[in-house]
Design a protein around this motif. Sequence first.
Motif, short mmCIF file in Angstrom:
data_model
loop_
_atom_site.label_atom_id
_atom_site.label_comp_id
_atom_site.label_asym_id
_atom_site.label_seq_id
_atom_site.Cartn_x
_atom_site.Cartn_y
_atom_site.Cartn_z
N UNK A 1 0.86 -1.19 0.00
CA UNK A 1 0.00 0.00 0.00
C UNK A 1 0.89 1.24 0.00
N UNK A 2 0.61 2.16 -0.92
CA UNK A 2 1.40 3.39 -1.02
C UNK A 2 0.50 4.61 -0.86
N UNK A 3 1.05 5.64 -0.24
CA UNK A 3 0.30 6.85 0.08
C UNK A 3 0.77 8.02 -0.77
N UNK A 4 -0.08 9.03 -0.88
CA UNK A 4 0.32 10.30 -1.50
C UNK A 4 1.39 11.00 -0.66
N UNK A 5 1.49 10.64 0.60
CA UNK A 5 2.51 11.22 1.47
C UNK A 5 3.89 10.98 0.87
N UNK A 6 4.67 12.03 0.71
CA UNK A 6 5.94 11.93 -0.02
C UNK A 6 7.13 11.51 0.83
N UNK A 7 7.07 11.73 2.12
CA UNK A 7 8.21 11.39 2.97
C UNK A 7 7.71 10.98 4.34
N UNK A 8 8.63 10.51 5.16
CA UNK A 8 8.27 10.08 6.50
C UNK A 8 8.07 8.59 6.57
N UNK A 9 8.11 8.03 7.79
CA UNK A 9 7.94 6.58 7.94
C UNK A 9 6.53 6.13 7.61
N UNK B 1 -3.23 6.19 5.12
CA UNK B 1 -4.16 7.22 4.66
C UNK B 1 -3.68 7.78 3.31
N UNK B 2 -4.62 8.44 2.60
CA UNK B 2 -4.35 9.09 1.31
C UNK B 2 -3.74 8.09 0.31
N UNK B 3 -4.36 6.92 0.23
CA UNK B 3 -3.82 5.84 -0.61
C UNK B 3 -3.94 6.21 -2.09
N UNK B 4 -2.88 5.95 -2.85
CA UNK B 4 -2.96 6.17 -4.30
C UNK B 4 -2.47 4.98 -5.12
N UNK B 5 -1.99 3.90 -4.43
CA UNK B 5 -1.51 2.75 -5.21
C UNK B 5 -1.58 1.48 -4.34
N UNK B 6 -2.12 0.42 -4.94
CA UNK B 6 -2.16 -0.90 -4.32
C UNK B 6 -1.54 -1.90 -5.27
N UNK B 7 -0.44 -2.52 -4.83
CA UNK B 7 0.24 -3.52 -5.65
C UNK B 7 0.04 -4.87 -4.99
N UNK B 8 -0.75 -5.72 -5.62
CA UNK B 8 -1.11 -7.01 -5.03
C UNK B 8 -0.13 -8.10 -5.50
N UNK B 9 0.34 -8.89 -4.55
CA UNK B 9 1.08 -10.11 -4.88
C UNK B 9 2.56 -9.99 -4.99
N UNK B 10 3.12 -8.78 -5.10
CA UNK B 10 4.56 -8.62 -5.24
C UNK B 10 5.08 -7.79 -4.08
N UNK B 11 5.70 -8.49 -3.09
CA UNK B 11 6.21 -7.80 -1.91
C UNK B 11 7.70 -8.03 -1.78
#
Length: 423
Positions: free
Chosen positions: A356-364, A413-423
């Motif tokens: 899961x990836x967020x629009x947040x550009x930096x930070x943990x 929060x502010x999710x913009x990308x979900x990549x399923x199956x490849x971790x």
Amino acid sequence: MRDRPRRTGARLPSPGLPLPTEPAFWRSPVRGVRFTAVLGLVLLVGMPLLFVTGLLSYAAYNPDLAAVNDKTPGKGWLGFYLFDWPTGPHWLYRLTQGVHVTLGIVIVPVLLAKLWSVIPKLFTLPPVRSAAHALERLSLMLLVGGALFECVTGLLNIQLEYLFPGSFYPLHFYGAWVFFAAFLAHTCLKLPRALRVLRHGLPTGESDELASPRPAPPTVSRRGALAVVGAGSLLLLVTSAGRSFDGGLRRTALLTPRGGAEPGQGPNGFQINKTAAKVGIVPAATGERWRLTVVGPAGEIRLSRADLLDMQQHSAALPIACVEGWSTSDQWWRGVPLRDLAALAGFPDGPPGVLVESLQRSGPFRKVALRDNQVRDPRSLLALGVNGEPLSPDHGYPARVIVPAAPGVMNTKWVNRLTFGEL
């Protein structure tokens, strides 16, 4: 004539004043092996529980799943755990982390009293009398240093004050192992005698090595001193535990950042771990041009918020529970199940997991990985609304992840990308 000594402004030490290395220096009548043994037994119960709930918090982050989840690189065999983090009961992390943080606060007076009670032993000479005594001294130094380090870093993290160098996660993780190893060694060395003292007292003819040979007049009894320690712990409990509840109890949590009134009113008026403004989320990034990218064997699929609202919506009552120990009651979230999005991405039976990836550009934790059991759980949602209203910007508009029993930072929060199956 005899020369007169010149006045320098400094007082010369009294010839009869004992040094800290002498037993007579420590004059409190409260100190004694029985007093110390009582405090030790309290810590014997509290410290292992604190350690175990800390390891449970570590496991809840799924550190073996992906590098983005692992905040303790190079941990080696110290990073073991016995099971993958479950999704039920949905309040699991709220309970374990609430106990961990609350106990860590409440036990501080007991720990400080225990250190005070044995401080004369730190000054005894010679410092080492035998191999067994050297082991005892080493375990004591690591125990004291580890306990103080864990308490200071933990309390600073609760207060969101990151004054220590480096990241809190590895510092607290490695410090916990150092402390607990010393705690086990010290317990093995001291527990048998502590139990004998509590059951039968000191054997006839054996002196109390912690008692002062020249005690000052008493101002409080040993029972009174224990009562003061207990009252201190109770006060800390009353003024901190409320951060894990809503309503009037939260207002009693005067010593924690999440105590007092709720941050707002209405459906979105519950506690927030980080605001949109703090992480640089601007309205332009979450407006009409926002798209969610879903990636899997079916390729890349881009969905608008309207597209997501047109999909079948599900609801789930789940809390938010964060590593600092605060939590909310169950909120009613509504959105698209993650397993439905996995099916859309080409995993009809569920993927091995999702990044899961967020629009947040930096930070943990702007990226997190979730396990397959978390994706498959029907309560795991890409939430679009909460408590009957659309998400507010601070709660993750236009879309956020909400997963049962997961730490708050894993509910991106502010999710913009979900990549399923490849971790």
